[in-house]
Design an enzyme around this catalytic site. Structure first.
Site, PDB file in Angstrom:
ATOM      1  N   GLY A  81      23.746  -5.960 142.074  1.00 64.11           N
ATOM      2  CA  GLY A  81      24.447  -7.084 142.707  1.00 64.11           C
ATOM      3  C   GLY A  81      25.910  -7.074 142.313  1.00 64.11           C
ATOM      4  CE1 TYR A  82      30.696  -3.557 140.176  1.00 68.85           C
ATOM      5  CE2 TYR A  82      32.154  -3.733 142.060  1.00 68.85           C
ATOM      6  CZ  TYR A  82      31.950  -3.424 140.732  1.00 68.85           C
ATOM      7  OH  TYR A  82      33.012  -2.990 139.962  1.00 68.85           O
ATOM      8  N   GLY A  83      28.570  -8.560 143.108  1.00 70.92           N
ATOM      9  CA  GLY A  83      29.274  -9.717 143.660  1.00 70.92           C
ATOM     10  C   GLY A  83      30.189 -10.308 142.611  1.00 70.92           C
ATOM     11  CE  LYS A 143      21.625 -22.532 141.874  1.00 74.33           C
ATOM     12  NZ  LYS A 143      22.462 -21.979 140.801  1.00 74.33           N
ATOM     13  CB  VAL A 155      27.800 -12.646 138.435  1.00 72.64           C
ATOM     14  CG1 VAL A 155      27.280 -12.337 137.040  1.00 72.64           C
ATOM     15  CG2 VAL A 155      27.805 -14.142 138.693  1.00 72.64           C
ATOM     16  N   GLY A 156      28.635  -9.769 139.086  1.00 75.35           N
ATOM     17  CA  GLY A 156      28.459  -8.351 138.774  1.00 75.35           C
ATOM     18  C   GLY A 156      29.771  -7.608 138.576  1.00 75.35           C
TER      19      GLY A 156
HETATM   20  P1  NAD Z   1      27.688 -13.247 145.167  1.00 77.32           P
HETATM   21  O1  NAD Z   1      27.230 -13.753 146.473  1.00 77.32           O
HETATM   22  O2  NAD Z   1      29.144 -13.215 144.866  1.00 77.32           O
HETATM   23  O3  NAD Z   1      27.154 -11.763 144.932  1.00 77.32           O
HETATM   24  C1  NAD Z   1      25.817 -11.410 145.027  1.00 77.32           C
HETATM   25  C2  NAD Z   1      25.753  -9.905 145.232  1.00 77.32           C
HETATM   26  O4  NAD Z   1      24.387  -9.528 145.163  1.00 77.32           O
HETATM   27  C3  NAD Z   1      26.294  -9.445 146.582  1.00 77.32           C
HETATM   28  O5  NAD Z   1      27.077  -8.301 146.391  1.00 77.32           O
HETATM   29  C4  NAD Z   1      25.026  -9.100 147.359  1.00 77.32           C
HETATM   30  O6  NAD Z   1      25.231  -8.072 148.315  1.00 77.32           O
HETATM   31  C5  NAD Z   1      24.135  -8.637 146.234  1.00 77.32           C
HETATM   32  N1  NAD Z   1      22.702  -8.666 146.528  1.00 77.32           N
HETATM   33  C6  NAD Z   1      21.995  -9.582 147.224  1.00 77.32           C
HETATM   34  N2  NAD Z   1      20.694  -9.216 147.282  1.00 77.32           N
HETATM   35  C7  NAD Z   1      20.600  -8.040 146.606  1.00 77.32           C
HETATM   36  C8  NAD Z   1      19.549  -7.170 146.292  1.00 77.32           C
HETATM   37  N3  NAD Z   1      18.308  -7.417 146.691  1.00 77.32           N
HETATM   38  N4  NAD Z   1      19.822  -6.047 145.579  1.00 77.32           N
HETATM   39  C9  NAD Z   1      21.088  -5.767 145.165  1.00 77.32           C
HETATM   40  N5  NAD Z   1      22.124  -6.569 145.417  1.00 77.32           N
HETATM   41  C10 NAD Z   1      21.879  -7.689 146.124  1.00 77.32           C
HETATM   42  O7  NAD Z   1      26.879 -14.101 144.074  1.00 77.32           O
HETATM   43  P2  NAD Z   1      27.243 -14.324 142.555  1.00 77.32           P
HETATM   44  O8  NAD Z   1      28.040 -15.565 142.424  1.00 77.32           O
HETATM   45  O9  NAD Z   1      27.725 -13.050 141.970  1.00 77.32           O
HETATM   46  O10 NAD Z   1      25.809 -14.686 141.967  1.00 77.32           O
HETATM   47  C11 NAD Z   1      24.864 -13.675 141.661  1.00 77.32           C
HETATM   48  C12 NAD Z   1      23.760 -14.266 140.816  1.00 77.32           C
HETATM   49  O11 NAD Z   1      24.315 -14.823 139.620  1.00 77.32           O
HETATM   50  C13 NAD Z   1      22.966 -15.414 141.426  1.00 77.32           C
HETATM   51  O12 NAD Z   1      21.648 -15.358 140.923  1.00 77.32           O
HETATM   52  C14 NAD Z   1      23.637 -16.649 140.882  1.00 77.32           C
HETATM   53  O13 NAD Z   1      22.793 -17.765 140.866  1.00 77.32           O
HETATM   54  C15 NAD Z   1      23.925 -16.187 139.494  1.00 77.32           C
HETATM   55  N6  NAD Z   1      24.985 -16.921 138.823  1.00 77.32           N
HETATM   56  C16 NAD Z   1      26.214 -16.990 139.353  1.00 77.32           C
HETATM   57  C17 NAD Z   1      27.206 -17.647 138.660  1.00 77.32           C
HETATM   58  C18 NAD Z   1      28.614 -17.668 139.160  1.00 77.32           C
HETATM   59  O14 NAD Z   1      29.484 -18.084 138.391  1.00 77.32           O
HETATM   60  N7  NAD Z   1      28.913 -17.209 140.354  1.00 77.32           N
HETATM   61  C19 NAD Z   1      26.931 -18.269 137.445  1.00 77.32           C
HETATM   62  C20 NAD Z   1      25.634 -18.162 136.920  1.00 77.32           C
HETATM   63  C21 NAD Z   1      24.680 -17.486 137.621  1.00 77.32           C
END
Ligand code: NAD
Length: 367
Positions: free
Chosen positions: A177-179, A77, A181-182
């Site tokens: 976390g509506y990103g 990582k 993944v969410g």
């Molecule tokens: P992203 O940047 O697309 O989205 C993250 C979201 O979380 C954003 O909307 C952000 O505003 C929000 N956020 C940040 N801090 C916050 C908090 N304290 N409270 C509420 N919301 C908060 O990231 P992502 O790719 O969706 O990844 C999210 C998590 O999933 C990370 O831990 C990442 O390691 C994990 N993950 C991602 C993937 C992937 O395919 N993208 C795969 C496995 C694990």
């Protein structure tokens, strides 16, 4: 920080690299944890508050995630300590400088993670010739755009129905976390009949016990606003998401967000870990004692890295979804059956499965 060997055990880490370039204000860490199963694949994260400890714990999670998924890749990582909301030009400069700094670490293949999207992987690939989760134009399968991880979360939740009282059809879901993944987890669960009742991002949260319109909320969020301002629900405090009345809770943002401090306020009966290490180590047993089933991160959220591995080995988007479904379905079931049979925590069962594979792979390696 004083003792870089504080994390060391029989599995790793193999390398810890610190990167500091004052002129660009580049501060970053790379931890290559274990490469017994092959060159390490692991996300590159941009976050202002990331730490070396977080980087190591995430690298170890990748070792286990890749091994559990049976991928020919070890775990690593990297984190760039910076605000992901910085101007696009500045971000590109920083990411390219980071890529140059890790150029010769050939055992590490970076992928997208929080704060860095497919475009950033394109820049890293341009600098180093290595990256996964590339833009489509570069031959990639854009895993965040297609929702590889969110899809896998929904598959894990489907399997979990046989091990708890929650039924996805009609289940009320809260997403922290509506990103990438969410929002895809929300879509995939809604397609299976669940109702999204609350969602948060770094700036706040929104809830509607009658259900939020997932497509409209996603469009609103992708427009650049915080979910808290979405007119289809009422604004609540960001961290109030953990106390929302729901059946399924998906933490999909930062580490250790479910911990001793809030474990008793959680009302969900099923937690599927979308984020990496969102449940603090000491909270696992407390959740189980309250009858809350949790599906560990490196089993449930492996969709992204499985997709990345399919891309790396020349597969298609269709084969990526098939592989994600097959591997996550099998692994979730194997872990939950072991949990039930041996009366151990799901995480302990998942560790056993993954660790065994890493240790066996290490026996084939000379060092
Ligand atoms: P992203 O940047 O697309 O989205 C993250 C979201 O979380 C954003 O909307 C952000 O505003 C929000 N956020 C940040 N801090 C916050 C908090 N304290 N409270 C509420 N919301 C908060 O990231 P992502 O790719 O969706 O990844 C999210 C998590 O999933 C990370 O831990 C990442 O390691 C994990 N993950 C991602 C993937 C992937 O395919 N993208 C795969 C496995 C694990």
């Amino acid at each position: 920080m004083n003792d870089l060997f504080q994390f060391a055990d029989d599995l790793g880490p193999r390398q810890i690299i610190t990167i500091y370039q004052p002129r660009l204000n580049l501060r970053a860490f790379l931890v290559v944890d274990n490469i017994a199963t092959g060159p390490a694949v692991g996300g590159c994260r941009m976050a202002a508050d990331a730490t070396l400890e977080e980087c190591f714990r995430l690298a170890r999670t990748m070792t286990f995630k890749n091994a559990a998924a049976g991928l020919p890749h070890g775990g690593a990582k990297s984190v760039i300590i910076a605000d992901p909301k910085m101007a696009a030009d500045a971000k590109q400069t920083l990411v390219r400088a980071f890529a140059q700094a890790i150029r010769d670490v050939r055992d590490y293949i970076p992928g997208p993670d929080m704060g860095l999207s497919e475009s950033a992987m394109g820049w890293i690939y341009d600098e180093t010739g290595r990256a996964v989760g590339l833009p489509r134009e570069l031959g990639g399968i854009p895993l965040d755009e297609i929702g590889a991880t969110g899809f896998g979360i929904a598959i894990a939740a489907e399997v979990a129905q046989d091990f708890c009282a929650v039924r996805i059809k009609g289940a009320r879901v809260a997403i922290q976390g509506y990103g990438a993944v969410g929002r895809h987890a929300a879509r995939c669960l809604a397609e299976r009949g669940a109702i999204l009742v609350a969602a948060s991002d770094s700036a706040g949260a929104v809830m509607n016990s009658d259900g939020l319109d997932v497509a409209a909320l996603t469009k609103f969020k992708l427009g650049g606003a915080t979910v808290a301002e979405f007119s289809g629900g009422k604004r609540i405090e960001r961290d109030a998401i953990f106390g929302v009345d729901c059946d399924i809770l998906i933490p999909a943002a930062r580490p250790d967000v479910i911990n001793r401090g809030n474990v008793n306020s959680i009302r969900a009966r099923l937690i599927v870990e979308g984020a990496n290490i969102p449940i603090a180590t000491d909270a696992d047993a407390l959740l189980a004692a309250r009858g809350i089933l949790s599906i560990p991160d490196f089993i449930a959220n492996a969709g992204g890295v499985i997709c990345a591995a399919v891309e790396y080995h020349g597969g298609t988007q269709t084969s990526a979804f098939q592989t994600i479904e097959e591997k996550i379905r099998d692994n979730t079931r194997a872990v939950l059956e072991t949990m039930r049979r041996r009366k151990i925590l799901p995480r302990a069962a998942a560790f056993e499965l993954a660790r065994e594979r890493v240790v066996t792979a290490m026996r084939y390696r000379r060092f």
